[in-house]
Design a protein around this motif. Structure first.
Motif: not given
Length: 316
Positions: A26-35
């Motif tokens: 799931m970090p692969a989904a959240a990380a780009p949105v965070i950036v």
């Protein structure tokens, strides 16, 4: 939970479906949105609604891709008893194959539903990007030419879970602030060089999640006829790929600082460098699931930590 662990008949259906979604990815989904949110805030175009919708849509595409991989690797015989990775619910019999396939379809349908709002905000470009992301998520393991079985999985992750995810998150927020709804072209100021560069660290570390996975599965994938990029490159060059993608991730904040585009806070991701070094040592020296299953989870944690620090650096 790994494939070597005994499955219990008492395992609940909810637990089985949780395993199927692969929460460690799931970090692969959240990380780009965070950036993308951090970048939008620093550029003065942050918009909450599109940001939340981008996060939900990214998570649904990630889950749909995971379910497609679980289902198609099982029915095509890619998964076997020798596999050292995390439990696959189709292959292990925890969930019937047709139910996993149905879950995949429903998840991608939910992503399309969320995407209708983003299409209203971002117009035709988001429609094209969203449909391409869903088709590629399915085609990673399914269809007549599965990307992951022909050496294209790494490129898929780099482009869709890195570049497009970060730039797309920035785009829908900027479009909500700067443009009219249902735009037919890319409005001015919604796709920037800074956004493209900022996507590269996320693209690199996200791809490394797959690199670790494929190094672990190299032998069993080769026996099953699955030509992942790791199978094509071998251990040595797969490790070169891993190291190169890590180097790319840390080079971008350094470039932003050197060019004066951001202040010293943009170097906050370097706080994660010791963790990355320990992770790299494992990947460069081990091939067994006992070491690489934890390394895969730690790569996800590195991605999440890097993304938070990178976004904070942009905002500060």
């Amino acid at each position: 939970m790994t494939a070597t662990e005994a499955e219990t008949p008492e395992m609940s259906r909810a637990r089985a479906w949780l395993i199927a979604t692969r929460p460690q990815t799931m970090p692969a989904a959240a990380a780009p949105v965070i950036v993308g949110v951090g970048l939008a805030y620093s550029a003065g175009v942050f918009s909450l609604g599109p940001a939340v919708a981008a996060l939900v849509g990214a998570a649904l595409i990630q889950i749909g891709t995971n379910l497609a991989n679980d289902y198609y690797d099982a029915v095509k015989g890619v998964d076997s008893e020798e596999r050292q990775g995390f439990t696959r619910v189709t292959n292990s019999g925890l969930i019937p194959a047709e139910q996993v396939k149905r879950g995949m379809i429903l998840t991608f349908a939910a992503a399309i539903l969320v995407g209708t709002y983003l299409v209203y905000v971002g117009g035709l470009p988001i429609l094209v990007i969203g449909l391409a992301s869903i088709v590629s998520g399915y085609a990673y393991a399914g269809g007549p030419f599965p990307l992951g079985s022909h050496g294209l999985g790494d490129l898929f992750v780099f482009v869709f879970f890195g570049v497009i995810a970060v730039v797309g998150t920035f785009y829908v927020q900027a479009a909500a602030v700067l443009a009219d709804p249902l735009a037919m072209t890319i409005p001015e100021g919604t796709v920037t060089t800074t956004a493209l560069l900022a996507s590269l660290p996320i693209a690199g570390i996200s791809t490394n999640i797959l690199v670790v996975n494929n190094i672990r599965d190299l032998e069993t994938d080769r026996e099953a006829g699955k030509l992942s990029l790791a199978v094509l490159l071998g251990y040595r060059w797969s490790r070169v790929e891993f190291t190169g993608l890590l180097a790319l991730a840390y080079a971008v904040p350094l470039y932003f600082f050197a060019t004066g585009e951001f202040g010293g806070a943009i170097l906050l991701p370097f706080l994660s460098l010791p963790y990355a070094a320990l992770l790299a040592r494992t990947v460069l020296t081990r091939t067994d699931g006992d070491a690489l299953n934890p390394a895969l989870e730690r790569t996800g944690k590195l991605l999440a930590g890097f993304a938070v620090l990178f976004a904070l650096g942009m905002v500060i």
